[in-house]
Design an enzyme around this catalytic site. Sequence first.
Site, PDB file in Angstrom:
ATOM      1  N   GLU A 306      86.528 102.979 149.057  1.00 36.06           N
ATOM      2  CA  GLU A 306      85.974 104.197 149.648  1.00 36.06           C
ATOM      3  C   GLU A 306      85.589 104.022 151.119  1.00 36.06           C
ATOM      4  O   GLU A 306      84.419 104.159 151.499  1.00 36.06           O
ATOM      5  CB  GLU A 306      84.779 104.681 148.823  1.00 36.06           C
ATOM      6  CG  GLU A 306      85.189 105.080 147.414  1.00 36.06           C
ATOM      7  CD  GLU A 306      84.043 105.583 146.553  1.00 36.06           C
ATOM      8  OE1 GLU A 306      82.879 105.489 146.979  1.00 36.06           O
ATOM      9  OE2 GLU A 306      84.315 106.062 145.442  1.00 36.06           O
ATOM     10  N   GLU A 426      89.396 105.147 140.522  1.00 34.55           N
ATOM     11  CA  GLU A 426      88.186 105.513 139.785  1.00 34.55           C
ATOM     12  C   GLU A 426      88.322 106.971 139.363  1.00 34.55           C
ATOM     13  O   GLU A 426      88.815 107.804 140.126  1.00 34.55           O
ATOM     14  CB  GLU A 426      86.922 105.378 140.644  1.00 34.55           C
ATOM     15  CG  GLU A 426      86.586 103.977 141.099  1.00 34.55           C
ATOM     16  CD  GLU A 426      85.309 103.930 141.939  1.00 34.55           C
ATOM     17  OE1 GLU A 426      84.553 104.936 141.925  1.00 34.55           O
ATOM     18  OE2 GLU A 426      85.083 102.920 142.617  1.00 34.55           O
TER      19      GLU A 426
END
Length: 694
Positions: A306, A426
């Site tokens: 991220e 994810e």
Amino acid sequence: MSGLRGTLRNTRWRFGLAATASTLLVAGLGMGVAGTAHAAAGCKVTYATASQWQGGFTANVSVTNLGEPVNGWRLAWTFPSGQRVTQAWGATVTSSGDQVTAADAGYNAAIPTNGTASFGFNGSWTGTNTAPTTFTLNGVTCNGGTTPTTAPPTTPPPTTPPPAGDAMSAVAAMQPGWNLGNSLDAVGADETAWGNPRITEALLDNVKAQGFKSVRIPVTWSAHLGGAPSYTIEAAYLNRVKEVVDWALADGLYVMINIHHDSWQWINTMPTDRANVLAKYNAVWTQLSGTFRSSSPKLVFESVNEPQFTGSSGDAQNATLLNELNTSFHRIVRASGGNNATRLLVLPTLHTSADQARADELVATFNALNDRNLIATVHYYGYWPFSVNIAGGTHFDATAQQDLTDAFDRVHNAFVAKGIPVIVGEYGLLGFDRSTGTIEQGEKLKFFEYFGYYARTRKLTTMLWDNGQHLGRTTFQWSDPELIAQLKSSWTTRSGTASTDLVFNAKASAISAKTITLNLNGTTFQGLRQGSTDLVRGTDYTINGNQLTLTAAALTRLTGNRAYGVNATLSARFSQGVPWRINVLTYDRPVLSNATGTTGSFAVPTQFRGDQLATMEAVYADGTNAGPQNWTPYKEFDYTFSPKYSTNVITLTPEFFAEVTDGKPVTLRFHFWSGEVVSYRITKSGSTVTGTVG
């Protein structure tokens, strides 16, 4: 996904709720030239309002070049309704009143013949949000005609996608995947810092036995690094990571490791501390490349989790910085030799976002690297209002479903269709950070059923985020057997669902027939069962198309003495997939009572009487919204309020009261799944709170 990371995801939704409305404008445009930006003879512009909420909207714009190559562009238009751009990506946008100009972001300056440049923005509006209809490109009015240019064309460097290799089949073999979350990625002294036990070999054995083919092992390194310039990784910690990796590899699993929460701890400062961040980042990957140089090819490296940057000048700089990280990572790993020369490497988009501009940026990096052993990754946690249960997003409805299909279509078209494999590294629902009950069970199951199905159709490999709330780390039992059954089924087939999994019968009224809508999802309805007993079609229920009606006689029998709560559990069975559970409940309108308390501890005494809480509104007497996220009256479940069925209260949190005006009464409207709505009034005076019925 930790609770902290949950607050970092989809932050734009904190300021507005997307609506279902969508506006699309396609214009055929003529192009001219200005300066050295050599324009082609024609182009097509698509302006789409992707989502809209009260006072705000998101728009996506794409320019398709139909003529000679162009290198450098400025697209201008006039907003007809006084709209304003508040945030942009994929272009540098400037405004003067209603006049707007979007300039290329550098990486997308060159548009070859039949190529497309895209960008997007968030904007504000009042009154109406009419789409612009006239555009100019590089100073010339776009009129749909073809005008030869006198300036010589500039041919951009080729942008042929990397050739497809074994990466696509390897990524397919990784499906399904599972995240070993909140362990080695925990911020603290060791892997137990966030409450999970030490990882065991038995845990990895069990993950394999559950049917998973890959495991992502997030690792945070920041607390285990020495000082500059070597940034040496603590030997004991590196050995521990390698031990866990080797256990998983020994089980035959594909394994992914990365640099995880470092992304927001120190890598995010790259805009103002580029040299030091890059030196530290390179040092970590140099050491990891050496340590795992000879490890099985089933070990996969992910450059960073991220990625995000603080204090940058905007999206263009963010794209440049992420490209630099990904490119440096690629160079270091490949140069280390051994199995790293061809090891599969995973590169993320900015924020691991599935937005078109973010995907386009990463495609440019893939084109430049031209390496057949690269994988793209994004994360997906659902349509934000549904994912956390805010703004009335209680259902997995058409809007939530469209958000999913749009995201997966974008990454499929950007990557998979060009031979670049994608891992959804994810996935889950953000409300799980606080409780897996934040989203109603049936709505949750519909999300995961559709998620698995559509990921399959788009050829995306998926990795479930599990921070310990799903699979017990020592018991090896699933906390929600119904959820894992739905997940496992979705890996290979579709399951039938329904408009609800709750059938309510008011105790104060005579029982009547109840009808629910079946979502067949390509299956056929087979029958209805209670335990091992089949209900009788025509007597206990009827089917008319996709309408399932439970008869009054059957419901009378199933509810028995009509005690509050679940009286019977039925299973709707279909030709494939898992059955759909239907709870038959008896309820009466919930009853609330007066109360006093403090902003740190306040609870509304509640006789739920068999009902279940769906959401809560909070408004002042003048009709304005109260509490956090005051762009909506519907507050965030668990963050501002939560039901406690075992103690018969609804608690209001300190976070809620922190944004309630002192001395100004607030009307709360509690919405229950039966359809009942019960009002309550609270007033804050300093740290004291009083609550009254009505």
